[in-house]
Enzyme design. Structure first.
Site, short mmCIF file in Angstrom:
data_model
loop_
_atom_site.label_atom_id
_atom_site.label_comp_id
_atom_site.label_asym_id
_atom_site.label_seq_id
_atom_site.Cartn_x
_atom_site.Cartn_y
_atom_site.Cartn_z
N HIS A 1 0.81 -1.21 0.00
CA HIS A 1 0.00 0.00 0.00
C HIS A 1 0.85 1.27 0.00
O HIS A 1 1.91 1.35 0.62
CB HIS A 1 -0.92 0.01 1.23
CG HIS A 1 -0.16 0.06 2.54
ND1 HIS A 1 0.17 1.23 3.16
CD2 HIS A 1 0.34 -0.95 3.31
CE1 HIS A 1 0.83 0.96 4.28
NE2 HIS A 1 0.95 -0.35 4.40
N ASP A 2 0.39 2.26 -0.75
CA ASP A 2 0.95 3.62 -0.75
C ASP A 2 2.38 3.70 -1.27
O ASP A 2 3.06 4.70 -1.03
CB ASP A 2 0.87 4.23 0.65
CG ASP A 2 -0.56 4.36 1.15
OD1 ASP A 2 -1.25 5.28 0.71
OD2 ASP A 2 -1.00 3.50 1.96
N GLY B 1 4.97 -0.98 2.95
CA GLY B 1 4.18 0.20 2.63
C GLY B 1 5.00 1.48 2.55
O GLY B 1 6.06 1.61 3.17
#
Length: 258
Positions: free
Chosen positions: A121-122, A139
């Protein structure tokens, strides 16, 4: 050529598919996915969520793209993934959406993501990257253009990998890898500049020699980081690659791999 959709594929009516898209057997497109022109899903591929994919991407069997973040802070809100064009995602690659609705996971174009590689994520990943088998990002990692992630490399959250850097196989990356460098080991250490990679991409010999000298200042002389940066400015103020290296080091929050 029109779209080619296998009869066993399941496609959400909210999805938008471009021209000449090919969706193979047992693929699932779930949610308001956007697939650009000439994308090809081989078989058993899952693309889901608020995922926007550019053109001419190829997804091999069992790739899972746009699935929910593994971050335990996720509370169920709609989150985002953006992918550029001309990428290849090999078998069992996993790419996750952002954790919060005001963020996004972003992948550039012309990337080659080999089997079992993972982008969490991200993360923000640039163009012309290569992820070898099982290359793994936690992340909020930033990977700049022309980076090569070695097989079984694991990158800690919030780290950055600078442009034209390469990591050795089975490396553990817990701090930033400066651009143009080779990082290898567990924990990783910077071993030298990525000379072969730079030559293959057409960099001038004078710039490569300047980078080698800057590397020595940063890693081989008995200087602290600030002293090394000041020495780079004195000796290589006009060299653009050394100045990019210097700017990267100066902006590092986690500190650079030593």
């Amino acid at each position: 050529m029109t779209q080619e959709i296998h009869q066993t594929a399941v496609i959400d009516p909210r999805a938008t598919l471009g021209e000449e898209v090919m969706v193979g057997p047992y693929c699932v497109i779930e949610g308001p996915v956007q697939l650009g022109d000439r994308c090809h899903l081989k078989s058993h591929v899952v693309v889901s969520g608020l995922t926007a994919v550019g053109s001419d991407n190829v997804f091999y069997s069992f790739a899972a793209v746009g699935e929910q973040t593994q971050d335990l802070k996720y509370t169920g809100e709609p989150t985002h993934l953006e992918i550029g064009s001309h990428n290849v995602f090999r078998e069992n690659v996993t790419i996750h959406r952002s954790t919060a609705t005001d963020g996004k996971t972003v992948l550039g174009s012309h990337g080659n993501y080999l089997a079992y590689s993972h982008v969490a994520h991200d993360c923000v990943v640039g163009d012309h990257v290569i992820f070898s088998n099982n290359g793994t990002l936690a992340g909020h990692v930033v990977v700049e253009d022309h980076v090569v992630i070695g097989g079984l490399t694991a990158v800690h959250q919030f780290c950055r990998i600078g442009q034209h850097a390469i990591t050795g196989g089975c490396s553990k990356i817990v701090q930033d890898v400066p651009p143009f460098m080779i990082a290898d080991g567990n924990p990783a250490e910077v071993r030298g500049i990525n000379k072969i990679g730079l030559e293959r991409r057409g960099f001038e010999d004078t710039n490569i020699r300047a980078l080698r000298e800057a590397y020595k200042l940063l890693y081989r002389e008995k200087l602290n980081v600030q002293q090394a940066l000041e020495a780079m400015d004195e000796r290589f103020a006009d060299d653009p690659l050394v100045q990019q290296l210097k700017s990267f080091v100066e902006s590092s929050d986690r500190g650079i791999i030593r």
